[in-house]
Design a protein around this motif. Structure first.
Motif, PDB file in Angstrom:
ATOM      1  N   GLY A  67      -7.640  -1.962  -9.951  1.00  0.00           N
ATOM      2  CA  GLY A  67      -8.566  -0.954  -9.464  1.00  0.00           C
ATOM      3  C   GLY A  67      -8.431  -0.620  -7.988  1.00  0.00           C
ATOM      4  N   TRP A  68      -7.578  -1.348  -7.257  1.00  0.00           N
ATOM      5  CA  TRP A  68      -7.456  -1.107  -5.821  1.00  0.00           C
ATOM      6  C   TRP A  68      -6.786   0.227  -5.511  1.00  0.00           C
ATOM      7  N   ALA A  69      -5.817   0.619  -6.314  1.00  0.00           N
ATOM      8  CA  ALA A  69      -5.145   1.899  -6.063  1.00  0.00           C
ATOM      9  C   ALA A  69      -6.126   3.058  -6.219  1.00  0.00           C
ATOM     10  N   ASP A  70      -6.952   3.007  -7.259  1.00  0.00           N
ATOM     11  CA  ASP A  70      -7.936   4.071  -7.448  1.00  0.00           C
ATOM     12  C   ASP A  70      -8.938   4.120  -6.298  1.00  0.00           C
ATOM     13  N   GLU A  71      -9.352   2.946  -5.808  1.00  0.00           N
ATOM     14  CA  GLU A  71     -10.273   2.937  -4.675  1.00  0.00           C
ATOM     15  C   GLU A  71      -9.617   3.587  -3.457  1.00  0.00           C
ATOM     16  N   ALA A  72      -8.364   3.238  -3.219  1.00  0.00           N
ATOM     17  CA  ALA A  72      -7.649   3.813  -2.079  1.00  0.00           C
ATOM     18  C   ALA A  72      -7.509   5.327  -2.213  1.00  0.00           C
ATOM     19  N   ILE A  73      -7.166   5.784  -3.407  1.00  0.00           N
ATOM     20  CA  ILE A  73      -7.026   7.228  -3.639  1.00  0.00           C
ATOM     21  C   ILE A  73      -8.365   7.926  -3.438  1.00  0.00           C
ATOM     22  N   GLY A  74      -9.438   7.266  -3.862  1.00  0.00           N
ATOM     23  CA  GLY A  74     -10.763   7.847  -3.663  1.00  0.00           C
ATOM     24  C   GLY A  74     -11.077   8.063  -2.194  1.00  0.00           C
ATOM     25  N   TYR A  75     -10.743   7.100  -1.352  1.00  0.00           N
ATOM     26  CA  TYR A  75     -10.979   7.249   0.082  1.00  0.00           C
ATOM     27  C   TYR A  75     -10.122   8.366   0.679  1.00  0.00           C
ATOM     28  N   LEU A  76      -8.912   8.506   0.181  1.00  0.00           N
ATOM     29  CA  LEU A  76      -8.060   9.596   0.662  1.00  0.00           C
ATOM     30  C   LEU A  76      -8.655  10.949   0.277  1.00  0.00           C
ATOM     31  N   ARG A  77      -9.121  11.053  -0.943  1.00  0.00           N
ATOM     32  CA  ARG A  77      -9.678  12.329  -1.399  1.00  0.00           C
ATOM     33  C   ARG A  77     -10.976  12.675  -0.681  1.00  0.00           C
ATOM     34  N   LEU A  78     -11.734  11.659  -0.288  1.00  0.00           N
ATOM     35  CA  LEU A  78     -12.957  11.927   0.475  1.00  0.00           C
ATOM     36  C   LEU A  78     -12.671  12.642   1.795  1.00  0.00           C
ATOM     37  N   THR A  79     -11.474  12.425   2.323  1.00  0.00           N
ATOM     38  CA  THR A  79     -11.111  13.079   3.575  1.00  0.00           C
ATOM     39  C   THR A  79     -10.366  14.392   3.340  1.00  0.00           C
ATOM     40  N   GLY A  80     -10.268  14.796   2.056  1.00  0.00           N
ATOM     41  CA  GLY A  80      -9.675  16.089   1.747  1.00  0.00           C
ATOM     42  C   GLY A  80      -8.178  16.083   1.541  1.00  0.00           C
ATOM     43  N   ILE A  81      -7.576  14.914   1.395  1.00  0.00           N
ATOM     44  CA  ILE A  81      -6.132  14.881   1.152  1.00  0.00           C
ATOM     45  C   ILE A  81      -5.862  14.249  -0.211  1.00  0.00           C
ATOM     46  N   HIS A  82      -4.828  14.739  -0.854  1.00  0.00           N
ATOM     47  CA  HIS A  82      -4.496  14.324  -2.223  1.00  0.00           C
ATOM     48  C   HIS A  82      -3.098  13.721  -2.235  1.00  0.00           C
ATOM     49  N   PRO A  83      -3.023  12.411  -2.406  1.00  0.00           N
ATOM     50  CA  PRO A  83      -1.720  11.750  -2.309  1.00  0.00           C
ATOM     51  C   PRO A  83      -0.869  11.915  -3.557  1.00  0.00           C
ATOM     52  N   VAL A  84       0.432  11.750  -3.361  1.00  0.00           N
ATOM     53  CA  VAL A  84       1.383  11.566  -4.456  1.00  0.00           C
ATOM     54  C   VAL A  84       1.562  10.059  -4.606  1.00  0.00           C
ATOM     55  N   THR A  85       1.399   9.541  -5.819  1.00  0.00           N
ATOM     56  CA  THR A  85       1.456   8.095  -6.038  1.00  0.00           C
ATOM     57  C   THR A  85       2.744   7.707  -6.746  1.00  0.00           C
ATOM     58  N   TRP A  86       3.345   6.653  -6.277  1.00  0.00           N
ATOM     59  CA  TRP A  86       4.566   6.110  -6.901  1.00  0.00           C
ATOM     60  C   TRP A  86       4.379   4.617  -7.098  1.00  0.00           C
ATOM     61  N   ASP A  87       4.602   4.134  -8.345  1.00  0.00           N
ATOM     62  CA  ASP A  87       4.343   2.726  -8.636  1.00  0.00           C
ATOM     63  C   ASP A  87       5.453   2.073  -9.449  1.00  0.00           C
ATOM     64  N   ASP A  88       6.629   2.685  -9.511  1.00  0.00           N
ATOM     65  CA  ASP A  88       7.723   2.148 -10.323  1.00  0.00           C
ATOM     66  C   ASP A  88       8.501   1.123  -9.510  1.00  0.00           C
ATOM     67  N   ILE A  89       7.904  -0.035  -9.329  1.00  0.00           N
ATOM     68  CA  ILE A  89       8.477  -1.055  -8.456  1.00  0.00           C
ATOM     69  C   ILE A  89       8.321  -2.424  -9.075  1.00  0.00           C
ATOM     70  N   THR A  90       9.260  -3.303  -8.792  1.00  0.00           N
ATOM     71  CA  THR A  90       9.216  -4.682  -9.266  1.00  0.00           C
ATOM     72  C   THR A  90       9.228  -5.620  -8.051  1.00  0.00           C
TER      73      THR A  90
END
Length: 419
Positions: free
Chosen positions: A81-104
């Motif tokens: 749930g940490w990624a969603d929380e982080a994205i929520g804080y970004l969106r509160l400031t009016g910016i919409h991130p591109v997320t990449w999670d294909d990592i090992t």
């Protein structure tokens, strides 16, 4: 657990030793001026630290000019749930991130290059990471390629990143790697099965956002491994050839925090605030120290095994560290005395050689207490691997600051001892 009394931190003894007078203004000739040998340099990020700090992520990105930031995270952080929380804080400031999670774990060269392609296709700008050292190292790799092009392995070694890179904000989710404040990125060369260390001042992130809440969802084995990684950072930083008065106290305070029970208690009581805050701070301080001093043979050796077997980096450090301490202490045991004092070991009127050996044993006992195997063979290393591991170890950038020179035979002997 009884409270452990920890001796006072190491002092650089200016008041006792600095008896000479300082020079006044000098006439500077038109020729190259060499810096004085006692000059201390210290480079680190802007730091936001404390429970709830993640809420500042959006404002941090905005301050760096973000309009379409690129967020590197991993499936575990998404599930927690940490990624969603982080994205929520970004969106509160009016910016919409591109997320990449294909990592090992132990990020691979092809993963970094795939992330860079995604970054370019999205037209992203500021680079963010919410995750452990693998996420942060991968995000740094994307930044390198964005500013310099080519292949990520082209930049291995020291100061091989010539051009500026995009601004970066890092929010660590483990208590150990320190990658959020360092000038280091470690990428696995999948063709040759080795880890490549990239060291450049350009890689120090603009902002580190350390929210200890993120540490509570680490599995126990990850908490153990990253905690031992932080300990190794602190120890190797303190004895590094490049240590200075500005790095020493950060390194020793990190040892003091870890030895004072933070690592064990953070595993026993994962949601308890005190131990998590202490481990987050230990990771941060050890990271700030080693970013300015680089490391030593423990990391140089563990990188090779990690590249070969994709084994947990901190676990490898926990196995190798006591052997390297004993090796280095043969040349200068006195340097390990303040470290042993910070760990709470008796040092007064004890010969430095004995203190160093006791300190090496203490690191092994701590590794035992968090379930780290006693030998590399438990992870799949065999005698047949030793010669090639020793050869590639000598090429690792961290060997340049190990306090004792080492030959291939020395490194082979260390690997055999650690099997």
């Amino acid at each position: 657990m009884a409270e452990q009394k920890v001796p006072a931190l190491y002092s650089c003894s200016y008041l006792e030793e600095g008896q000479e007078e300082l020079a006044g203004p000098q006439v500077v000739a038109l020729r190259k001026v060499h810096p004085p040998p006692s000059l201390a340099k210290f480079h680190t990020s802007e730091i936001l630290f404390g429970p709830g700090a993640l809420a500042e992520l959006g404002h941090c990105a905005l301050r760096l000019g973000a309009r379409r930031p690129f967020l590197v995270t991993d499936p575990g952080l998404i599930e927690a749930g940490w990624a969603d929380e982080a994205i929520g804080y970004l969106r509160l400031t009016g910016i919409h991130p591109v997320t990449w999670d294909d990592i090992t774990p132990n990020p691979k060269d092809h993963e970094v290059e795939a992330a860079y392609e995604c970054y370019m296709e999205a037209g992203s700008d500021v680079i963010l990471a919410v995750g452990g050292g693998s996420c942060i190292d991968a995000a740094k790799g994307v930044a390198i390629l964005s500013g310099n092009g080519g292949r990520i392995l082209d930049y291995g070694g020291i100061d091989q990143v010539p051009n500026p890179i995009p601004p970066m904000v890092m929010a660590p989710s483990t208590g150990g790697t320190g990658a959020d404040v360092t000038q280091v990125s470690v990428i696995t060369d999948t063709a040759n099965l080795v880890k490549v260390a990239i060291l450049s001042r350009t890689l120090v992130p603009e902002i580190s956002v350390t929210d200890p809440r993120l540490l509570i969802t680490m599995p126990d084995e990850l908490a153990a491994a990253t905690g031992l990684d932080a300990l190794t950072h602190a120890i190797e930083s303190f004895v590094s050839r490049a240590h200075n008065v500005l790095t020493d106290n950060h390194a020793l305070h990190a040892v003091r925090l870890i030895a004072g029970g933070a690592l064990l208690r953070s595993i026993e009581q994962p949601k308890l605030a005190g131990p998590r805050l202490a481990m987050a701070q230990a990771s941060l301080e050890a990271g700030m120290a080693f970013s300015n001093t680089i490391l030593g043979a423990t990391h140089a050796m563990s990188h090779q095994v990690g590249g070969l077997l994709d084994a947990p980096h901190g676990t490898l450090n926990g196995i190798l560290l006591p052997h390297v301490i004993r090796f280095n202490a043969e040349a200068d045991p006195a340097r390990f005395v303040p470290l042993a004092a910070a760990a709470g070991l008796p040092t007064e009127s004890v010969p430095a050689e004995e203190v160093a050996l006791e300190f090496a044993e203490w690191t092994r006992q701590l590794a035992d207490s968090v379930g780290v195997p006693r030998g590399l063979s438990a992870l799949g290393v065999t005698e047949q691997h030793v010669s090639s591991l020793a050869r590639t170890t000598l090429s690792d950038a961290n060997m340049t600051t190990n306090p004792r020179d080492a030959t291939a035979s020395d490194i082979e002997a260390l690997f055999y001892a650690a099997l």
